[in-house]
Design an enzyme around this catalytic site. Structure first.
Site, mmCIF file in Angstrom:
data_model
loop_
_atom_site.group_PDB
_atom_site.id
_atom_site.type_symbol
_atom_site.label_atom_id
_atom_site.label_comp_id
_atom_site.label_asym_id
_atom_site.label_seq_id
_atom_site.Cartn_x
_atom_site.Cartn_y
_atom_site.Cartn_z
ATOM 1 N N GLU A 1 0.034 37.656 -65.051
ATOM 2 C CA GLU A 1 0.762 37.135 -65.885
ATOM 3 C C GLU A 1 1.392 36.034 -64.646
ATOM 4 O O GLU A 1 1.829 36.086 -63.781
ATOM 5 C CB GLU A 1 2.127 38.330 -65.129
ATOM 6 C CG GLU A 1 1.861 39.956 -66.326
ATOM 7 C CD GLU A 1 2.115 40.807 -65.005
ATOM 8 O OE1 GLU A 1 3.320 40.953 -65.076
ATOM 9 O OE2 GLU A 1 1.179 41.649 -64.601
ATOM 10 N N HIS B 1 10.449 44.139 -65.202
ATOM 11 C CA HIS B 1 10.621 43.450 -66.780
ATOM 12 C C HIS B 1 10.962 43.352 -67.310
ATOM 13 O O HIS B 1 11.519 43.492 -68.831
ATOM 14 C CB HIS B 1 8.942 44.066 -66.985
ATOM 15 C CG HIS B 1 7.659 43.623 -66.378
ATOM 16 N ND1 HIS B 1 7.616 42.657 -65.658
ATOM 17 C CD2 HIS B 1 7.036 44.410 -65.890
ATOM 18 C CE1 HIS B 1 6.317 43.077 -64.920
ATOM 19 N NE2 HIS B 1 6.212 44.022 -65.095
ATOM 20 N N HIS C 1 2.344 40.181 -70.669
ATOM 21 C CA HIS C 1 1.693 41.395 -70.015
ATOM 22 C C HIS C 1 0.508 41.941 -70.473
ATOM 23 O O HIS C 1 0.416 43.323 -70.746
ATOM 24 C CB HIS C 1 2.743 42.129 -69.545
ATOM 25 C CG HIS C 1 2.345 42.743 -68.502
ATOM 26 N ND1 HIS C 1 1.314 43.953 -68.133
ATOM 27 C CD2 HIS C 1 3.015 43.001 -67.387
ATOM 28 C CE1 HIS C 1 1.417 44.322 -66.557
ATOM 29 N NE2 HIS C 1 2.413 44.147 -66.706
HETATM 30 C C1 GLA Z 1 3.552 44.417 -63.327
HETATM 31 C C2 GLA Z 1 3.995 45.284 -61.533
HETATM 32 C C3 GLA Z 1 3.031 46.176 -61.815
HETATM 33 C C4 GLA Z 1 3.108 47.745 -62.952
HETATM 34 C C5 GLA Z 1 2.642 46.227 -64.681
HETATM 35 C C6 GLA Z 1 3.438 47.828 -65.369
HETATM 36 O O1 GLA Z 1 2.695 44.274 -63.270
HETATM 37 O O2 GLA Z 1 3.757 44.424 -61.248
HETATM 38 O O3 GLA Z 1 3.531 46.673 -60.632
HETATM 39 O O4 GLA Z 1 4.293 47.709 -63.095
HETATM 40 O O5 GLA Z 1 3.465 45.575 -64.414
HETATM 41 O O6 GLA Z 1 2.668 49.005 -64.714
#
Ligand code: GLA
Length: 361
Positions: free
Chosen positions: A326, A112, A187
């Site tokens: 997402e 991210h 997210h």
């Molecule tokens: C995304 C990632 C997960 C986790 C979440 C936040 O979905 O793929 O592995 O890191 O973000 O915790």
């Protein structure tokens, strides 16, 4: 749910101050039925209030009631994610033979956007209001080299609500100086029975995804595009999220549940969007349907919510208490030659859209 004609409204209130002294505001906008609150911190969706089938309104989005918790504890609750949503293997990639290193923050990988991604920045906000839409346009300028990414990137993400209870997210970006890689998403975590009300395992999911991208033990795609048929990843017919969550499929073990990129099927409609997925809570009747211009979506079943903090309503969040969906280009695309490209070059415009439609059934 048919469209209705209430009144569009928006207000701005102070939310907090960062340790560096920057003011953070909360914008609350409504069509009279659905109400969304967003922070200038991370261009973050803090609350989404929607009615259930009996007309009872509740917040269905996970979040916090204060800025320090967002800064210290948030697993990206509601945040706008950049420059690169999901993972880049070892935080490394190259463009035109030039090598770049993003600070790693998820084992040996970058997640991210690295340690200080767009979710931890204060964005500039501008109210958007027409006769049919209300919301906020958030802008952030990321300097050349920030988090190791090349080029000065100017990003505007506009969140608007209309009378059809559609929350539309329009992403625009341009880069100056050098080409970069870019994969923007939001997210938001939902629990359609109400934030803090327990598990989402009973929610029913339908995905427009004939295949997905399997991952290694660090959740980096192997490069394979695998058919979902005959696996717990087949949600082409509506299926409860919890139904196959505990099966011994190696991909479910690696992800501690669902934490995978689904490859969307079919072609985009005349508006450039296609149906990605629909979540339904049989208890409250609440539904959220997602349409997107992106080729994929990460379905995450809240596996790493571990009971260590309390959310906005005072309840502790535990594993599986929410899902995230997402919309995105595929994880680690900068290192995967057979995935759609995420390179943005000076002179090009990055432009994509995702719509969350709220309803009841
Ligand atoms: C995304 C990632 C997960 C986790 C979440 C936040 O979905 O793929 O592995 O890191 O973000 O915790």
């Amino acid at each position: 749910m048919g469209s209705h004609h209430g009144r569009l409204s928006i207000r701005k209130d102070p939310f907090g101050t960062t340790p560096e002294g920057a003011g953070v505001d909360v914008y609350t906008f409504s069509n009279g039925r659905v109400t969304v609150s967003m922070l200038t911190w991370g261009a973050t969706i803090q609350r989404v209030e929607t009615p259930d089938r009996r007309g009872r309104t509740e917040n269905i989005s996970l979040g916090f009631d204060n800025l320090p918790d967002y800064a210290k504890l948030s697993p990206y609750f509601g945040a706008t994610i950049g420059r690169y949503g999901n993972r880049i293997a070892k935080g490394q990639f190259s463009i035109d033979g030039n090598k770049y290193q993003i600070p790693v923050n998820d084992g040996e990988n970058a997640l991210h956007g690295g340690t200080l991604g767009f979710d931890k920045k204060v964005w500039k906000a501008k109210v958007v209001q027409t006769s049919s839409h209300v919301g906020v346009a958030f802008t952030y300028v990321s300097p050349d080299g920030e988090m190791g990414f090349p080029g000065t990137l100017t990003t505007t993400v506009t969140y608007t609500l209309d009378f059809d209870d559609d929350l539309r997210i329009d992403y625009h970006a341009t880069v100056a100086g050098k080409p970069t890689v870019l994969n923007l998403t939001n997210h938001v975590y939902f629990n359609l029975a109400g934030e803090g009300s327990g598990s989402i395992e009973g929610h029913v999911l339908e995905l427009n995804a004939p295949s997905y991208t399997p991952v290694d033990s660090g959740l980096i795609p192997t490069g394979e595009i695998a058919p979902v048929a005959g696996t717990p990843f087949d949600f082409r017919r509506p299926t409860a999220i919890g139904k196959r969550l505990r099966e011994d499929h190696p991909q479910l073990v690696i992800g501690r549940g669902y934490d995978h990129n689904f490859v969307l099927g079919g072609k985009a409609g005349h508006d450039g969007l296609r149906f990605a997925g629909r979540f339904t809570d049989p208890g409250s009747g609440r539904t959220v349907s997602v349409r997107t211009a992106e080729p994929g979506a990460q379905f995450y079943s809240g596996n790493f919510l571990d009971g260590t903090f309390q959310g906005i309503g005072g309840k502790t969040y535990r594993q599986g208490d929410a899902f995230a969906f997402e919309t995105q280009h595929f994880p680690d695309s900068p290192n995967q030659p057979n995935f759609p490209s995420t390179v943005l070059r000076p002179g090009q415009t990055y432009s994509t859209r995702t719509i969350y439609s709220f309803g009841t059934k």
